[in-house]
Motif scaffolding. Structure first.
Motif, PDB file in Angstrom:
ATOM      1  N   MET A   1     -33.462 -36.615   4.963  1.00  0.00           N
ATOM      2  CA  MET A   1     -32.442 -37.357   4.244  1.00  0.00           C
ATOM      3  C   MET A   1     -31.585 -36.434   3.406  1.00  0.00           C
ATOM      4  SD  MET A   1     -33.250 -40.283   5.365  1.00  0.00           S
ATOM      5  CE  MET A   1     -32.451 -41.443   4.332  1.00  0.00           C
ATOM      6  N   GLU A   2     -32.198 -35.335   2.917  1.00  0.00           N
ATOM      7  CA  GLU A   2     -31.462 -34.418   2.061  1.00  0.00           C
ATOM      8  C   GLU A   2     -30.402 -33.650   2.839  1.00  0.00           C
ATOM      9  OE1 GLU A   2     -35.212 -33.632  -0.984  1.00  0.00           O
ATOM     10  OE2 GLU A   2     -34.429 -32.028   0.289  1.00  0.00           O
ATOM     11  N   LEU A   4     -28.373 -34.920   5.106  1.00  0.00           N
ATOM     12  CA  LEU A   4     -27.253 -35.745   5.553  1.00  0.00           C
ATOM     13  C   LEU A   4     -25.982 -35.318   4.845  1.00  0.00           C
ATOM     14  CD1 LEU A   4     -28.915 -39.298   5.579  1.00  0.00           C
ATOM     15  CD2 LEU A   4     -28.266 -37.905   7.546  1.00  0.00           C
ATOM     16  N   ASN A 447     -37.822 -47.818   3.179  1.00  0.00           N
ATOM     17  CA  ASN A 447     -37.419 -48.212   4.519  1.00  0.00           C
ATOM     18  C   ASN A 447     -35.904 -48.468   4.634  1.00  0.00           C
ATOM     19  OD1 ASN A 447     -40.082 -48.133   5.416  1.00  0.00           O
ATOM     20  ND2 ASN A 447     -40.454 -50.249   4.767  1.00  0.00           N
ATOM     21  N   THR A 448     -35.283 -48.773   3.506  1.00  0.00           N
ATOM     22  CA  THR A 448     -33.857 -49.134   3.563  1.00  0.00           C
ATOM     23  C   THR A 448     -32.936 -48.033   3.034  1.00  0.00           C
ATOM     24  OG1 THR A 448     -33.997 -50.140   1.377  1.00  0.00           O
ATOM     25  CG2 THR A 448     -34.384 -51.572   3.272  1.00  0.00           C
ATOM     26  N   GLN A 449     -33.504 -46.836   2.758  1.00  0.00           N
ATOM     27  CA  GLN A 449     -32.678 -45.784   2.159  1.00  0.00           C
ATOM     28  C   GLN A 449     -31.517 -45.383   3.069  1.00  0.00           C
ATOM     29  OE1 GLN A 449     -34.919 -42.371   0.911  1.00  0.00           O
ATOM     30  NE2 GLN A 449     -33.167 -41.399  -0.081  1.00  0.00           N
ATOM     31  N   LEU A 450     -31.799 -45.250   4.383  1.00  0.00           N
ATOM     32  CA  LEU A 450     -30.744 -44.876   5.309  1.00  0.00           C
ATOM     33  C   LEU A 450     -29.652 -45.944   5.355  1.00  0.00           C
ATOM     34  CD1 LEU A 450     -29.648 -42.922   7.420  1.00  0.00           C
ATOM     35  CD2 LEU A 450     -31.015 -44.123   9.150  1.00  0.00           C
ATOM     36  N   GLN A 451     -30.070 -47.225   5.377  1.00  0.00           N
ATOM     37  CA  GLN A 451     -29.080 -48.289   5.377  1.00  0.00           C
ATOM     38  C   GLN A 451     -28.236 -48.267   4.097  1.00  0.00           C
ATOM     39  OE1 GLN A 451     -32.160 -48.515   6.297  1.00  0.00           O
ATOM     40  NE2 GLN A 451     -32.198 -49.429   8.363  1.00  0.00           N
ATOM     41  N   GLN A 452     -28.861 -47.899   2.956  1.00  0.00           N
ATOM     42  CA  GLN A 452     -28.108 -47.812   1.710  1.00  0.00           C
ATOM     43  C   GLN A 452     -27.047 -46.710   1.775  1.00  0.00           C
ATOM     44  OE1 GLN A 452     -30.975 -47.291  -1.390  1.00  0.00           O
ATOM     45  NE2 GLN A 452     -31.663 -49.428  -1.372  1.00  0.00           N
ATOM     46  N   GLU A 453     -27.427 -45.554   2.393  1.00  0.00           N
ATOM     47  CA  GLU A 453     -26.446 -44.474   2.539  1.00  0.00           C
ATOM     48  C   GLU A 453     -25.252 -44.935   3.374  1.00  0.00           C
ATOM     49  OE1 GLU A 453     -26.131 -41.476   1.384  1.00  0.00           O
ATOM     50  OE2 GLU A 453     -27.985 -41.361   0.226  1.00  0.00           O
ATOM     51  N   ILE A 454     -25.575 -45.634   4.470  1.00  0.00           N
ATOM     52  CA  ILE A 454     -24.496 -46.149   5.313  1.00  0.00           C
ATOM     53  C   ILE A 454     -23.648 -47.161   4.536  1.00  0.00           C
ATOM     54  CG2 ILE A 454     -23.988 -47.469   7.405  1.00  0.00           C
ATOM     55  CD1 ILE A 454     -26.521 -46.242   8.626  1.00  0.00           C
ATOM     56  N   ARG A 457     -21.370 -45.386   2.170  1.00  0.00           N
ATOM     57  CA  ARG A 457     -20.218 -44.834   2.877  1.00  0.00           C
ATOM     58  C   ARG A 457     -19.202 -45.931   3.192  1.00  0.00           C
ATOM     59  NH1 ARG A 457     -20.365 -41.643   8.725  1.00  0.00           N
ATOM     60  NH2 ARG A 457     -18.083 -41.451   8.940  1.00  0.00           N
TER      61      ARG A 457
END
Length: 951
Positions: A1-2, A4, A447-454, A457
């Motif tokens: 994640m770091e 990205l 579990n939702t960290q990637l969705q939060q990044e999206i 954005r």
């Protein structure tokens, strides 16, 4: 994640670029922008302030801005400032600011405040011309208002900002207020429910952003303090360009219909509430029930007069949340009684002590406070929840002092601990759903960290698009042309304002050279200016600072003058220049027309022989014509700005001061006085001061001064002539007339027939000359005010009958009859002089009527006046002599003086008598068909007016 990409950082960088571009456009916008302090001083101003008001920034920043506000607008301005101090935004607030030339400009304000910083951020528009146009529309609106008043439904006319322009009588009857009271106020100011007012205000804010104004509901407070529910539908009246000019709101009263709906809903909610209340009682989880049970049990167990629980508030005061008492007088929450408030000092005292015991009044911690609620003894225990101070459990003895035993103190402590536990449990129960939600979010966070990044954005992109949309919106609504060019002078941006001014569509010029918008003579100069600006390091500049004229060229080849500003933005591809252009063709034409008008006025007034001036409210000259230079012997251009006393002299100034103050109070005055002249003498002048009233206020007065020295000299000669006539002619003429009459009697001898004829001619001529002298003296005495006309109540019919009776012998001699149509009416007049007027008019009618004809005399009731009409069938009066016939020695035919014995002064005397009574005299005639002489008299004249006196 770091690993990205930092998408949010890229979005923020682009956002800063757009923000920087918006900031630069703000810096050069021609609108008025400022930052002011809540202390009443401007902190920062854009150049438009100086251009609009004419002051320098130092002059505007050096004193409170309220000093520049029109005195009539200062109260409203201070009230708006107080609202800003309470973080309430200002929208569409209007007031007038004084310009350097003394005039006032109407400004329309929008403002936000930051009380923590003590600053106000405001923008304003100069709406002076719009205000003047609104005055012209008032008449049309009055007609529309008459139509609206015939409609049975509620109709309001609002501006796009929500201000009330008009509403019909149905609205007045519903609201209980007149249009004059609410006109100009915001529509939401009439709504008694704050939430509805805020919602309506927000709807109009959305309308200003181009959104559709939806239908809305609101309560109105009708007479009798009852609220009526109104549903409103809206019709938008737009201008040719699509902008909203007015909002027509039509309302229908649905109070009864909504009341029926609410009754059904209330019955449903009552059933649900009864079910929920039964559940809480069964579970004993209601905190207020627990607290009330506690104080009731403690009061019964301890046998004290009052037990209550005090909850600490955010402002450190105490609020009673539960109580039990022996008698109603000891209640702190009794209905109809003012709620007793415990100050912070009381809670602070007990906050530091877990237990406080005061058995006697002398030991009470706040005797003045507690004596107000009849406390003789007190036992107080702190309530602690989660290690923090929550409130107090208090027991009072109000009838007498009391010693509190340790067992009682321990009981209160244990109960306070139990109350703390109950409060903890109640708070835990109330927060249980929130805790579960928070726990769920924590478990799913990884579990939702990637969705939060999206999502971040996506939000960044949305914010960037929103910022771009705001930028595009600013460009589209701007009246000025906003054009961006790159470092190669190729057009990159061309807003709608530019399309209107230049006549090109954006698609026609994007990518083209800026030269197509410039006259050929200005292109090279413009390129040099842009290059110098790019190399200067400054961010923005007004292009008018360069020496040459700023001009533009339209699509049709027409060139026009312009006012322009330029700003620079450094981008990745190089410099981007943004030019804001305002077409000033109409302004220059208006200024040229004004200059021509002023020059024509100056030439006209300088050509007149009278002294013409304009004096302001401070008694200073603001305009003088060239006649002042001839009169006072000093250049008239140097008199502007001088006080009247420095031009006229102190003595003359004191003599005109009362009349000047009367004119500055709004009255037109005319008087005669003596002015010093450059020849060293004082000349008699006639001065008229005419007030200059603008928007209901006197701005100054116009002065017209005429030299009447010649007239005064003529009057003196006339007085001397009258004296000569009175003493030197009338006395010997009387003697001659008497001698001739004696000869006619034959007592001195008998004359031959030829001698008798000559004697008769001599007698007639002496009688005519005597009448002439008497008429001259009568007219002079009336005009000079030497004759006092004594008024009394007279009947119109009596005045006419007496006059006809006096002229009847003359009428019989000429074979003339009278036809009289007079109504019985009372007049307040001088009967002798009115009779003289009637006799003069009747004798003229008899003398000039053919034998056998009828002279008609009639009166007409004109309300407050009576009109007398005397009509004959004589030869008539030519149209060119209908006005001059009332002047001295004026006759239709010069032979009338010899043939009919007229003096030419009778009608002049009639006019003076009628005017002294406050009436008017005139004649209508068709030459060869006869004449009709008319005059009016007021029925009930003021005895002190017109130089008359009552009997």
């Amino acid at each position: 994640m770091e690993n990205l990409p930092s998408l949010s950082q890229t979005g923020r960088a682009d956002g800063r670029s757009v923000e920087q571009e918006l900031t630069q456009i703000f810096a050069v916008t021609p609108g008025l922008l400022c930052i002011a302090g809540l202390d009443g001083y401007f902190k920062r101003l854009n150049p438009a302030f100086g251009l609009t008001l004419g002051y320098s920034d130092e002059a505007l920043l050096s004193q409170p801005f309220i000093n520049f506000v029109h005195p009539d607008d200062r109260t409203a301005t201070l009230a708006e400032l107080h609202c800003l101090a309470r973080s309430k935004a200002t929208r569409d607030f209007e007031n007038r600011y004084r310009a350097q030339d003394g005039s006032y400009r109407w400004l329309l304000w929008t403002a936000l405040s930051n009380p923590q910083e003590g600053l106000i951020y405001a923008s304003a528009q100069d709406i002076t011309e719009r205000k003047q146009a609104e005055q012209a529309l008032k008449q049309e609106r009055d007609f529309s208002q008459a139509i609206l008043n015939t409609v049975g439904v509620l109709v309001m006319v609002l501006t796009p900002q929500g201000r009330i322009v008009s509403f019909n009588r149905a609205c007045e009857a519903m609201a209980g207020v007149s249009l004059e009271v609410v006109k100009g106020r915001f529509a939401w100011d009439l709504l008694p429910v704050p939430a509805e007012a805020m919602a309506l205000q927000a709807a109009f804010d959305h309308l200003a952003q181009g959104q559709i104004l939806p239908s809305w509901e609101s309560h109105w407070e009708s007479p009798g303090e009852t609220h009526r529910l109104i549903v409103w539908s809206n019709t938008l009246l737009t201008q040719a360009d699509g902008t909203v000019e007015y909002v027509i709101a039509t309302g229908i009263d649905i109070t009864e219909r909504r009341a029926d709906q609410q009754r059904l809903e209330q019955q449903n909610r009552q059933g649900q509430l009864l079910t929920e209340l039964s559940r809480k009682i069964r579970q004993s989880l209601e905190l207020s029930e627990i607290l009330q049970t506690t104080v009731s049990e403690v009061q019964t167990l301890l046998g004290c007069d009052r037990v209550f629980i005090l909850q600490a508030q955010a402002d450190r005061t105490g609020k009673t949340v539960a109580e039990a008492f022996v008698q109603a007088d000891f209640s702190l929450l009794q209905p109809g009684r003012q709620l007793f408030s415990f100050p912070p000092s009381y809670l602070d005292y007990h906050r530091l002590r877990s237990i406080s015991v005061a058995p006697t009044p002398s030991e009470l911690p706040a005797p003045t406070l507690l004596n107000a609620i009849s406390v003789q003894s007190e036992l107080v225990v702190s309530i602690i929840t989660h290690g923090r101070f929550w409130g107090l459990l208090v027991a009072h003895q109000c009838t007498q002092p009391r010693q509190w035993h340790s067992i009682e103190v321990n009981l209160m402590q244990q109960l306070a601990d139990q109350i703390g536990v109950a409060i903890d449990q109640a708070e835990l129960l109330n927060n249980l759903e929130g805790l579960v939600t928070e726990r769920t979010l924590k478990l799913t966070q990884i579990n939702t960290q990637l969705q939060q990044e999206i999502g971040e954005r996506h939000q960044t992109e949305l914010a960037l698009r929103e910022s771009e949309q705001k930028f595009a919106g600013i460009l589209d609504i701007a009246e000025e042309a906003i054009i961006s060019v790159d470092q190669n002078q190729q057009i990159q941006l061309f807003n709608q304002g530019a399309e209107r001014i230049f006549g090109y569509q954006a698609a026609e010029v994007i990518g083209q050279s800026l030269d197509i918008l410039l006259p050929s003579s200005s292109r090279q100069v413009h390129r040099q200016h842009v290059h110098q600006f790019a190399a200067s390091g400054t961010v923005s500049r007004r292009m008018a600072e360069r020496s040459s004229q700023v001009s533009g060229r339209r699509k049709n080849g027409e060139e026009f003058p312009a006012k322009a500003s330029i700003s620079r933005l450094q981008t990745k591809t190089g410099n981007l220049f943004t030019v804001i252009i305002e077409d000033i063709t109409i302004r220059e034409q208006a200024e040229a027309a004004l200059r021509r008008s002023e020059e024509q006025l100056r030439l006209t007034t300088n050509a007149l022989p009278v002294l013409i001036s304009y004096v302001d409210t401070r008694h200073r000259y603001r305009f003088n014509n060239r006649a002042y230079e001839t009169w006072f012997g000093r250049p008239y251009t140097q008199m502007q700005g001088l006080h009247l006393s420095s031009v006229l002299g102190a003595a003359t100034y004191r003599s005109v001061l009362p009349y000047l103050e009367q004119a500055l109070a709004g009255q037109t005055v005319t008087f005669e006085t003596a002015f010093p002249h450059q020849d060293g003498n004082s000349h008699w002048v006639s001065v008229s001061y005419i007030p200059d009233v603008q928007a209901g206020m006197v701005k100054g007065c116009f002065g017209l001064t005429s030299d009447i020295s010649d007239r005064k000299a003529t009057e003196q000669l006339k007085d001397e002539f009258v004296s000569v006539v009175s003493h030197e002619l009338r006395t010997p003429l009387t003697s001659v007339h008497g001698s001739l009459k004696l000869l006619a009697t034959g007592q001195l001898g008998t004359l031959a027939d030829e001698g008798k004829a000559l004697l008769e001619i001599a007698i007639k001529n002496t009688e005519r000359l005597t009448r002439l002298i008497n008429h001259v003296l009568d007219l002079e005495r009336i005009e000079s005010g030497q004759v006092t006309m004594v008024q009394e109540c007279c009947q119109v019919t009596d005045l006419i009958d007496n006059a006809v009776q006096a002229i009847q012998p003359m009428a019989r001699a000429h074979d003339i009859t009278f036809q009289i149509q007079a109504e019985p009416m009372a007049l307040w007049v001088d009967p002798d002089h009115i009779a003289q007027t009637l006799i003069n008019l009747l004798s003229n009618a008899v003398k000039f009527s053919p034998p056998g004809s009828v002279v008609r005399v009639r009166t007409v009731d004109r309300g407050e006046q009576v009109r007398f009409q005397i009509e004959d069938r004589g030869r008539g009066i030519p149209s060119d002599k209908l006005e001059t016939i009332f002047e001295r020695f004026q006759q239709v035919d010069a032979s009338d003086s010899r043939e009919r014995g007229g003096t030419g002064l009778g009608l002049a005397i009639c006019r003076e008598i009628v005017q002294r009574h406050g009436g008017r005299i005139w004649v209508t005639s068709h030459h060869g068909e006869g004449s009709q002489f008319c005059f009016t008299l007021p029925k009930d004249a003021d005895p002190n007016s017109h130089g008359l006196s009552g009997s």
